[in-house]
Scaffold this active site. Structure first.
Site, PDB file in Angstrom:
ATOM      1  N   LYS A  14      21.557 -36.860 -68.188  1.00  0.00           N
ATOM      2  CA  LYS A  14      20.429 -35.945 -68.276  1.00  0.00           C
ATOM      3  C   LYS A  14      20.778 -34.592 -68.746  1.00  0.00           C
ATOM      4  O   LYS A  14      19.777 -34.341 -69.683  1.00  0.00           O
ATOM      5  CB  LYS A  14      20.123 -35.626 -66.679  1.00  0.00           C
ATOM      6  CG  LYS A  14      19.954 -36.807 -65.744  1.00  0.00           C
ATOM      7  CD  LYS A  14      19.030 -36.604 -64.385  1.00  0.00           C
ATOM      8  CE  LYS A  14      20.386 -35.853 -63.636  1.00  0.00           C
ATOM      9  NZ  LYS A  14      21.352 -36.625 -63.259  1.00  0.00           N
ATOM     10  N   ARG A  88      15.068 -34.927 -56.258  1.00  0.00           N
ATOM     11  CA  ARG A  88      16.320 -35.682 -55.749  1.00  0.00           C
ATOM     12  C   ARG A  88      15.843 -36.696 -54.734  1.00  0.00           C
ATOM     13  O   ARG A  88      16.684 -37.364 -54.013  1.00  0.00           O
ATOM     14  CB  ARG A  88      17.407 -35.067 -55.254  1.00  0.00           C
ATOM     15  CG  ARG A  88      18.091 -34.059 -56.285  1.00  0.00           C
ATOM     16  CD  ARG A  88      19.252 -34.965 -57.108  1.00  0.00           C
ATOM     17  NE  ARG A  88      20.453 -34.473 -57.190  1.00  0.00           N
ATOM     18  CZ  ARG A  88      20.893 -33.755 -58.298  1.00  0.00           C
ATOM     19  NH1 ARG A  88      20.045 -33.185 -59.170  1.00  0.00           N
ATOM     20  NH2 ARG A  88      22.268 -33.499 -58.210  1.00  0.00           N
ATOM     21  N   ARG A 126      35.043 -34.567 -66.629  1.00  0.00           N
ATOM     22  CA  ARG A 126      34.498 -33.647 -67.408  1.00  0.00           C
ATOM     23  C   ARG A 126      34.978 -32.405 -67.286  1.00  0.00           C
ATOM     24  O   ARG A 126      35.433 -31.663 -66.257  1.00  0.00           O
ATOM     25  CB  ARG A 126      33.023 -33.584 -66.749  1.00  0.00           C
ATOM     26  CG  ARG A 126      32.187 -32.361 -67.304  1.00  0.00           C
ATOM     27  CD  ARG A 126      30.776 -32.708 -67.248  1.00  0.00           C
ATOM     28  NE  ARG A 126      30.408 -32.566 -65.573  1.00  0.00           N
ATOM     29  CZ  ARG A 126      28.977 -32.731 -65.254  1.00  0.00           C
ATOM     30  NH1 ARG A 126      28.058 -32.976 -65.858  1.00  0.00           N
ATOM     31  NH2 ARG A 126      28.860 -32.461 -63.865  1.00  0.00           N
ATOM     32  N   ARG A 160      34.075 -28.158 -63.095  1.00  0.00           N
ATOM     33  CA  ARG A 160      33.097 -27.985 -61.755  1.00  0.00           C
ATOM     34  C   ARG A 160      33.818 -28.572 -60.439  1.00  0.00           C
ATOM     35  O   ARG A 160      34.497 -29.441 -60.459  1.00  0.00           O
ATOM     36  CB  ARG A 160      32.067 -28.873 -61.911  1.00  0.00           C
ATOM     37  CG  ARG A 160      30.639 -27.946 -62.617  1.00  0.00           C
ATOM     38  CD  ARG A 160      29.585 -28.680 -62.757  1.00  0.00           C
ATOM     39  NE  ARG A 160      29.097 -29.629 -61.669  1.00  0.00           N
ATOM     40  CZ  ARG A 160      27.784 -30.129 -61.821  1.00  0.00           C
ATOM     41  NH1 ARG A 160      27.171 -30.234 -62.856  1.00  0.00           N
ATOM     42  NH2 ARG A 160      27.537 -30.917 -60.956  1.00  0.00           N
ATOM     43  N   ARG A 171      27.893 -37.930 -54.127  1.00  0.00           N
ATOM     44  CA  ARG A 171      26.756 -37.719 -54.699  1.00  0.00           C
ATOM     45  C   ARG A 171      26.131 -38.880 -55.101  1.00  0.00           C
ATOM     46  O   ARG A 171      25.144 -39.080 -55.180  1.00  0.00           O
ATOM     47  CB  ARG A 171      27.341 -36.823 -56.206  1.00  0.00           C
ATOM     48  CG  ARG A 171      27.602 -35.265 -55.752  1.00  0.00           C
ATOM     49  CD  ARG A 171      28.511 -34.683 -56.705  1.00  0.00           C
ATOM     50  NE  ARG A 171      27.923 -34.531 -58.013  1.00  0.00           N
ATOM     51  CZ  ARG A 171      28.413 -34.209 -59.089  1.00  0.00           C
ATOM     52  NH1 ARG A 171      29.940 -33.992 -59.012  1.00  0.00           N
ATOM     53  NH2 ARG A 171      27.865 -33.827 -60.288  1.00  0.00           N
TER      54      ARG A 171
HETATM   55  P1  AMP Z   1      23.620 -31.346 -60.648  1.00  0.00           P
HETATM   56  O1  AMP Z   1      24.245 -30.191 -61.254  1.00  0.00           O
HETATM   57  O2  AMP Z   1      22.222 -31.553 -61.047  1.00  0.00           O
HETATM   58  O3  AMP Z   1      24.695 -32.457 -60.550  1.00  0.00           O
HETATM   59  O4  AMP Z   1      23.739 -30.690 -59.083  1.00  0.00           O
HETATM   60  C1  AMP Z   1      24.755 -30.250 -58.425  1.00  0.00           C
HETATM   61  C2  AMP Z   1      24.649 -30.168 -56.773  1.00  0.00           C
HETATM   62  O5  AMP Z   1      23.565 -29.408 -56.561  1.00  0.00           O
HETATM   63  C3  AMP Z   1      24.089 -31.439 -56.113  1.00  0.00           C
HETATM   64  O6  AMP Z   1      25.127 -32.298 -55.775  1.00  0.00           O
HETATM   65  C4  AMP Z   1      23.442 -30.946 -55.043  1.00  0.00           C
HETATM   66  O7  AMP Z   1      24.421 -30.447 -54.083  1.00  0.00           O
HETATM   67  C5  AMP Z   1      22.753 -29.706 -55.418  1.00  0.00           C
HETATM   68  N1  AMP Z   1      21.349 -29.864 -56.012  1.00  0.00           N
HETATM   69  C6  AMP Z   1      20.989 -30.023 -57.189  1.00  0.00           C
HETATM   70  N2  AMP Z   1      19.544 -30.111 -57.381  1.00  0.00           N
HETATM   71  C7  AMP Z   1      19.198 -30.526 -56.143  1.00  0.00           C
HETATM   72  C8  AMP Z   1      17.860 -30.691 -55.645  1.00  0.00           C
HETATM   73  N3  AMP Z   1      16.831 -31.103 -56.255  1.00  0.00           N
HETATM   74  N4  AMP Z   1      17.831 -31.110 -54.317  1.00  0.00           N
HETATM   75  C9  AMP Z   1      19.027 -30.827 -53.306  1.00  0.00           C
HETATM   76  N5  AMP Z   1      20.328 -30.364 -53.933  1.00  0.00           N
HETATM   77  C10 AMP Z   1      20.302 -30.229 -55.480  1.00  0.00           C
END
Ligand code: AMP
Length: 218
Positions: A14, A88, A126, A160, A171
């Site tokens: 993404k 999500r 990563r 990260r 996740r």
């Molecule tokens: P990402 O960078 O998109 O992989 O998001 C990293 C983490 O942020 C996720 O594993 C969640 O803990 C939190 N997160 C990101 N977007 C959301 C969302 N829309 N709703 C809830 N938690 C989120």
């Protein structure tokens, strides 16, 4: 150019495809993960709470997320946007729909379908640099020349906190349980395009980008 909602497992591409669309068409990216990572830098109760949730791989509460997304959508009003990481779950998808309907904003939901094993390798291998160059220790042409150091600017590479095996597993499961059901919701509304986003000998990242471009130009 249609607004885009990107759906996909962690590691499905993404972020990468958002960057390609930004450079080709000038989209504004709204990455809720990035917005939350900014919040975690604050020495506040909220910052610490969000940091712990993110490290565990669970979802941050809808209450926090919905306030965050409403504010952000207001800030980008009038510009074509990509939502990366939101919604999500079904609650978020439905509230987002009512927000966008009120503003008369249309969108295309795009699901990047990628095998779990590929996602796992991309996430657990990563590394990134503050200059923006991405690396992956499991992919030959993405490995840094000197371990842990950026080839371009010489900075120490960053991993990260949630890019480890345990957090990826959580996740991914959260994605299956909470995010996958959104696909049916968008499908019922005729808003979904599914793209096989596995890179193979016969399908490159550029080919996938082309399919995404076709979906937003339809
Ligand atoms: P990402 O960078 O998109 O992989 O998001 C990293 C983490 O942020 C996720 O594993 C969640 O803990 C939190 N997160 C990101 N977007 C959301 C969302 N829309 N709703 C809830 N938690 C989120």
């Amino acid at each position: 150019m249609k607004n885009i909602i990107f759906l996909g497992a962690p590691g499905s591409g993404k972020g990468t495809h958002s960057n390609m669309l930004i450079s080709d068409f000038g989209y504004t990216q709204i990455s809720t993960g990035d917005l939350l990572r900014e919040i975690t830098k604050e020495d506040t109760e909220l910052g610490r709470k969000v940091k712990n949730i993110m490290a565990s791989g669970e979802l941050v509460s809808d209450e926090i997320m919905l306030e965050l997304i409403e504010n952000k959508l207001q800030m980008v009003e009038g510009k074509p946007f990509i939502l990366d990481g939101f919604p999500r779950n079904l609650t978020q998808a439905k509230v987002l729909d009512s927000l966008l309907t009120k503003k008369n904003i249309d969108y295309q939901a795009i699901y990047l379908d990628v095998e779990e094993s590929t996602c796992r390798k991309r996430i657990t291998g990563r590394l990134t640099c503050k200059c923006g160059k991405p690396y992956n220790i499991y992919t030959e042409d993405l490995r840094p020349i000197v371990e842990g150091i950026c080839d371009v600017c010489g900075s120490t590479l960053i991993k990260r906190e949630d890019d480890n095996v345990a957090s990826f597993n959580k996740r991914y499961q959260v994605f299956i349980d909470n995010t996958l059901p959104i696909l049916a919701y968008y499908e019922e509304q005729n808003k979904l395009v599914k793209i096989d986003a596995n890179q193979t000998d016969t399908k490159s990242r550029d080919d996938i980008h082309k399919e995404i471009t076709e979906a937003i130009n339809d």
